[in-house]
Design a protein around this motif. Structure first.
Motif, PDB file in Angstrom:
ATOM      1  N   VAL A 191      17.549 -25.079   0.200  1.00 50.14           N
ATOM      2  CA  VAL A 191      18.029 -24.511   1.465  1.00 50.14           C
ATOM      3  C   VAL A 191      19.144 -23.517   1.139  1.00 50.14           C
ATOM      4  O   VAL A 191      19.765 -23.629   0.077  1.00 50.14           O
ATOM      5  CB  VAL A 191      18.607 -25.607   2.403  1.00 50.14           C
ATOM      6  CG1 VAL A 191      17.531 -26.563   2.900  1.00 50.14           C
ATOM      7  CG2 VAL A 191      19.755 -26.370   1.739  1.00 50.14           C
ATOM      8  N   PRO A 192      19.427 -22.584   2.039  1.00 52.51           N
ATOM      9  CA  PRO A 192      20.652 -21.794   1.863  1.00 52.51           C
ATOM     10  C   PRO A 192      21.846 -22.716   2.109  1.00 52.51           C
ATOM     11  O   PRO A 192      21.778 -23.570   3.009  1.00 52.51           O
ATOM     12  CB  PRO A 192      20.574 -20.733   2.972  1.00 52.51           C
ATOM     13  CG  PRO A 192      19.284 -20.912   3.640  1.00 52.51           C
ATOM     14  CD  PRO A 192      18.701 -22.227   3.263  1.00 52.51           C
ATOM     15  N   ILE A 193      22.892 -22.580   1.327  1.00 47.78           N
ATOM     16  CA  ILE A 193      24.000 -23.547   1.432  1.00 47.78           C
ATOM     17  C   ILE A 193      25.346 -22.869   1.179  1.00 47.78           C
ATOM     18  O   ILE A 193      25.444 -21.973   0.342  1.00 47.78           O
ATOM     19  CB  ILE A 193      23.761 -24.733   0.450  1.00 47.78           C
ATOM     20  CG1 ILE A 193      24.804 -25.833   0.644  1.00 47.78           C
ATOM     21  CG2 ILE A 193      23.706 -24.288  -0.984  1.00 47.78           C
ATOM     22  CD1 ILE A 193      24.435 -27.148  -0.052  1.00 47.78           C
ATOM     23  N   SER A 194      26.342 -23.327   1.918  1.00 45.21           N
ATOM     24  CA  SER A 194      27.714 -22.844   1.725  1.00 45.21           C
ATOM     25  C   SER A 194      28.493 -23.917   0.982  1.00 45.21           C
ATOM     26  O   SER A 194      28.760 -24.987   1.536  1.00 45.21           O
ATOM     27  CB  SER A 194      28.357 -22.564   3.089  1.00 45.21           C
ATOM     28  OG  SER A 194      29.752 -22.438   2.922  1.00 45.21           O
ATOM     29  N   TYR A 195      28.879 -23.606  -0.256  1.00 41.74           N
ATOM     30  CA  TYR A 195      29.615 -24.593  -1.054  1.00 41.74           C
ATOM     31  C   TYR A 195      31.092 -24.651  -0.679  1.00 41.74           C
ATOM     32  O   TYR A 195      31.824 -25.486  -1.182  1.00 41.74           O
ATOM     33  CB  TYR A 195      29.462 -24.284  -2.550  1.00 41.74           C
ATOM     34  CG  TYR A 195      28.066 -24.558  -3.080  1.00 41.74           C
ATOM     35  CD1 TYR A 195      27.636 -25.857  -3.335  1.00 41.74           C
ATOM     36  CD2 TYR A 195      27.176 -23.516  -3.309  1.00 41.74           C
ATOM     37  CE1 TYR A 195      26.356 -26.110  -3.805  1.00 41.74           C
ATOM     38  CE2 TYR A 195      25.891 -23.756  -3.778  1.00 41.74           C
ATOM     39  CZ  TYR A 195      25.492 -25.054  -4.030  1.00 41.74           C
ATOM     40  OH  TYR A 195      24.221 -25.304  -4.484  1.00 41.74           O
ATOM     41  N   ILE A 196      31.528 -23.724   0.183  1.00 41.99           N
ATOM     42  CA  ILE A 196      32.944 -23.785   0.608  1.00 41.99           C
ATOM     43  C   ILE A 196      33.069 -24.490   1.969  1.00 41.99           C
ATOM     44  O   ILE A 196      34.140 -24.538   2.550  1.00 41.99           O
ATOM     45  CB  ILE A 196      33.577 -22.372   0.681  1.00 41.99           C
ATOM     46  CG1 ILE A 196      32.819 -21.480   1.678  1.00 41.99           C
ATOM     47  CG2 ILE A 196      33.644 -21.721  -0.692  1.00 41.99           C
ATOM     48  CD1 ILE A 196      33.612 -20.254   2.102  1.00 41.99           C
ATOM     49  N   THR A 197      31.917 -24.989   2.485  1.00 44.05           N
ATOM     50  CA  THR A 197      31.920 -25.674   3.782  1.00 44.05           C
ATOM     51  C   THR A 197      31.559 -27.141   3.564  1.00 44.05           C
ATOM     52  O   THR A 197      30.535 -27.434   2.944  1.00 44.05           O
ATOM     53  CB  THR A 197      30.872 -25.018   4.715  1.00 44.05           C
ATOM     54  OG1 THR A 197      31.173 -23.627   4.792  1.00 44.05           O
ATOM     55  CG2 THR A 197      30.897 -25.620   6.097  1.00 44.05           C
ATOM     56  N   ASP A 198      32.389 -28.039   4.070  1.00 42.64           N
ATOM     57  CA  ASP A 198      32.100 -29.465   3.883  1.00 42.64           C
ATOM     58  C   ASP A 198      30.990 -29.929   4.815  1.00 42.64           C
ATOM     59  O   ASP A 198      30.051 -30.589   4.396  1.00 42.64           O
ATOM     60  CB  ASP A 198      33.363 -30.306   4.154  1.00 42.64           C
ATOM     61  CG  ASP A 198      34.379 -30.131   3.041  1.00 42.64           C
ATOM     62  OD1 ASP A 198      33.944 -29.874   1.897  1.00 42.64           O
ATOM     63  OD2 ASP A 198      35.586 -30.219   3.303  1.00 42.64           O
ATOM     64  N   LYS A 199      31.137 -29.563   6.092  1.00 51.37           N
ATOM     65  CA  LYS A 199      30.228 -30.116   7.088  1.00 51.37           C
ATOM     66  C   LYS A 199      29.236 -29.061   7.578  1.00 51.37           C
ATOM     67  O   LYS A 199      29.632 -27.946   7.929  1.00 51.37           O
ATOM     68  CB  LYS A 199      31.066 -30.633   8.269  1.00 51.37           C
ATOM     69  CG  LYS A 199      30.318 -31.564   9.188  1.00 51.37           C
ATOM     70  CD  LYS A 199      31.292 -32.179  10.206  1.00 51.37           C
ATOM     71  CE  LYS A 199      30.641 -32.819  11.395  1.00 51.37           C
ATOM     72  NZ  LYS A 199      29.243 -33.003  11.459  1.00 51.37           N
ATOM     73  N   THR A 200      27.976 -29.418   7.590  1.00 48.43           N
ATOM     74  CA  THR A 200      26.914 -28.532   8.085  1.00 48.43           C
ATOM     75  C   THR A 200      27.221 -28.112   9.520  1.00 48.43           C
ATOM     76  O   THR A 200      27.612 -28.937  10.345  1.00 48.43           O
ATOM     77  CB  THR A 200      25.571 -29.285   8.017  1.00 48.43           C
ATOM     78  OG1 THR A 200      25.257 -29.491   6.638  1.00 48.43           O
ATOM     79  CG2 THR A 200      24.452 -28.502   8.692  1.00 48.43           C
ATOM     80  N   TYR A 201      27.037 -26.807   9.774  1.00 52.67           N
ATOM     81  CA  TYR A 201      27.292 -26.316  11.138  1.00 52.67           C
ATOM     82  C   TYR A 201      25.958 -26.073  11.840  1.00 52.67           C
ATOM     83  O   TYR A 201      25.101 -25.347  11.359  1.00 52.67           O
ATOM     84  CB  TYR A 201      28.099 -25.014  11.099  1.00 52.67           C
ATOM     85  CG  TYR A 201      28.293 -24.453  12.481  1.00 52.67           C
ATOM     86  CD1 TYR A 201      29.076 -25.124  13.417  1.00 52.67           C
ATOM     87  CD2 TYR A 201      27.653 -23.284  12.876  1.00 52.67           C
ATOM     88  CE1 TYR A 201      29.224 -24.639  14.707  1.00 52.67           C
ATOM     89  CE2 TYR A 201      27.800 -22.789  14.163  1.00 52.67           C
ATOM     90  CZ  TYR A 201      28.589 -23.475  15.072  1.00 52.67           C
ATOM     91  OH  TYR A 201      28.728 -23.009  16.344  1.00 52.67           O
ATOM     92  N   GLU A 202      25.790 -26.707  13.001  1.00 50.44           N
ATOM     93  CA  GLU A 202      24.579 -26.470  13.791  1.00 50.44           C
ATOM     94  C   GLU A 202      24.926 -26.555  15.267  1.00 50.44           C
ATOM     95  O   GLU A 202      25.861 -27.259  15.656  1.00 50.44           O
ATOM     96  CB  GLU A 202      23.451 -27.442  13.435  1.00 50.44           C
ATOM     97  CG  GLU A 202      23.824 -28.905  13.438  1.00 50.44           C
ATOM     98  CD  GLU A 202      22.806 -29.772  12.708  1.00 50.44           C
ATOM     99  OE1 GLU A 202      21.643 -29.375  12.558  1.00 50.44           O
ATOM    100  OE2 GLU A 202      23.200 -30.867  12.267  1.00 50.44           O
ATOM    101  N   ASP A 203      24.189 -25.818  16.063  1.00 52.04           N
ATOM    102  CA  ASP A 203      24.421 -25.821  17.504  1.00 52.04           C
ATOM    103  C   ASP A 203      23.077 -25.532  18.174  1.00 52.04           C
ATOM    104  O   ASP A 203      22.634 -24.385  18.243  1.00 52.04           O
ATOM    105  CB  ASP A 203      25.457 -24.742  17.856  1.00 52.04           C
ATOM    106  CG  ASP A 203      25.748 -24.717  19.349  1.00 52.04           C
ATOM    107  OD1 ASP A 203      25.034 -25.388  20.112  1.00 52.04           O
ATOM    108  OD2 ASP A 203      26.690 -24.003  19.740  1.00 52.04           O
ATOM    109  N   PRO A 204      22.387 -26.599  18.649  1.00 48.08           N
ATOM    110  CA  PRO A 204      21.035 -26.418  19.208  1.00 48.08           C
ATOM    111  C   PRO A 204      21.004 -25.527  20.448  1.00 48.08           C
ATOM    112  O   PRO A 204      19.942 -25.038  20.821  1.00 48.08           O
ATOM    113  CB  PRO A 204      20.603 -27.843  19.574  1.00 48.08           C
ATOM    114  CG  PRO A 204      21.634 -28.760  19.038  1.00 48.08           C
ATOM    115  CD  PRO A 204      22.848 -27.989  18.704  1.00 48.08           C
TER     116      PRO A 204
END
Ligand SMILES: [Zn+2]
Length: 266
Positions: A191-204
Motif C-alpha cells: 500500500v502507499p504509506i506515510s512513515y512519518i504518520t502513526d495513525k492511518t487517516y481515513e474519512d468515509p
C-alpha cells in the motif's frame, strides 16, 4: 465506397507506421546502461514519468504514489510491479511451479510472467466495474476482495499490490485474504504509506474524487496509511516481514528506493 475504405485503410496504415517508427525512435534515443527492465530486458538511460502529484503526498511523505520516473519505455512496466517480480526472483519463486496463486487486480507485465511459468493454479481476480466487464483480459475473473469465492486455505500465495487503499472495509479484505491462504503461505500486501504518520487517516464522508486527491493523494484512495498499517495486518492474524533492500540489491531494475515490500505470513 470502396475508395473510401481504401483511403481509411491507408490512413490507418500510415498512423500505425508512424507510431511504430516513433516507438522505435524512443527506444534508440533512450538506450543506455542506467536501467534494465526485468520484464522486457530493455536497457535504458532513463524511465518515463508516471503518477500524479498532489501536495499531501509531499506533506505526509507518502511512499508508493505520486509523480516519479518509473515507467519502462519499452513495455510500460511500473516500479510497483517490478518490485513484486524482483522479490519473487530473489526467493527463486519461479523455480517451483507447484503452487496455487491468487493475484488481485493483476498488473499486465507481472501477470504475463506468472502465466508463462505454468503454475499449478494461477487465478487473476478483479472487481469488475458495472458496464466495463468487457475491458478486462479474458484470464481475469470477477472477484470481490470482500467475499473471495474460494474455500479456506486454498492458496499458497496471494498478491494484492496497491489495492487495499481503495477498499473502504480494508480489514474485511485483509481477513478474506488471510482466510484463503494456507498455513505457511504468504501474501504480498503493498500500500502507499506515510512513515512519518502513526495513525492511518481515513474519512468515509469524503467521496468526491477531487477532494480525495487533495486529502488522500489520489482520486480513488480512501485513506492514507500510517505506521499502524502493520497493526491492522497483525490484527487479522498475519506475521509481517519487511524487506527493504531490494532497490539496492537490484539497482538496475528502477525500483523505488523508499518502497519496502511487506510479506505477510500465515
Ligand atoms: Zn520493460
Amino acid at each position: 465506397m470502396i475508395l473510401d475504405k481504401l483511403r481509411n485503410n491507408s490512413i490507418c496504415i500510415k498512423i500505425y507506421s508512424y507510431l511504430k517508427w516513433h516507438e522505435r525512435f524512443a527506444l534508440i534515443k533512450n538506450f543506455g546502461f542506467r536501467y534494465k527492465c526485468p520484464f522486457c530486458g530493455y536497457h535504458a538511460r532513463k524511465m518515463n514519468p508516471i503518477g500524479c502529484d498532489f501536495k499531501v503526498i509531499y506533506e505526509k511523505e507518502i511512499v508508493g504514489c505520486g509523480r516519479r520516473f518509473a515507467g519502462c519505455i519499452k513495455c510500460g512496466s511500473t516500479d510497483k510491479e517490478r518490485l513484486v517480480f524482483t522479490y519473487m526472483q530473489s526467493i527463486n519463486f519461479f523455480e517451483n511451479p507447484n503452487k496455487s496463486i491468487l493475484h488481485m487486480a493483476p498488473e499486465l507485465n507481472l501477470s504475463k510472467q506468472f502465466l508463462r511459468h505454468k503454475f499449478k493454479e494461477y487465478i487473476c481476480g478483479d472487481y469488475f466495474a458495472p458496464g466495463y466487464e468487457n475491458v478486462y483480459p479474458s484470464y481475469v475473473k470477477n472477484i470481490n476482495i470482500l467475499n473471495i469465492p474460494y474455500s479456506n486455505e486454498y492458496f499458497d500465495v496471494v498478491i494484492c499490490n496497491h489495492v487495499l487503499e481503495h477498499i473502504e472495509n480494508d480489514l474485511k479484505g485483509m481477513s478474506e485474504i488471510y482466510r484463503v491462504l494456507r498455513k505457511g503461505g504468504f501474501a504480498i500486501l503493498q500500500v502507499p504509506i506515510s512513515y512519518i504518520t502513526d495513525k492511518t487517516y481515513e474519512d468515509p464522508s469524503i467521496s468526491d474524487p477531487a477532494e480525495r486527491e487533495k486529502v488522500f493523494g489520489q482520486c480513488d484512495h480512501v485513506r492514507i496509511y500510517g505506521l499502524d498499517y502493520f497493526d491492522r495486518l497483525k490484527k487479522v492474524g498475519f506475521e509481517v516481514e519487511i524487506v527493504s533492500d531490494l532497490a539496492t540489491r537490484y539497482s538496475k531494475y528502477g525500483l523505488n528506493s523508499k518502497e519496502k515490500i511487506f510479506i505477510c505470513h500465515k
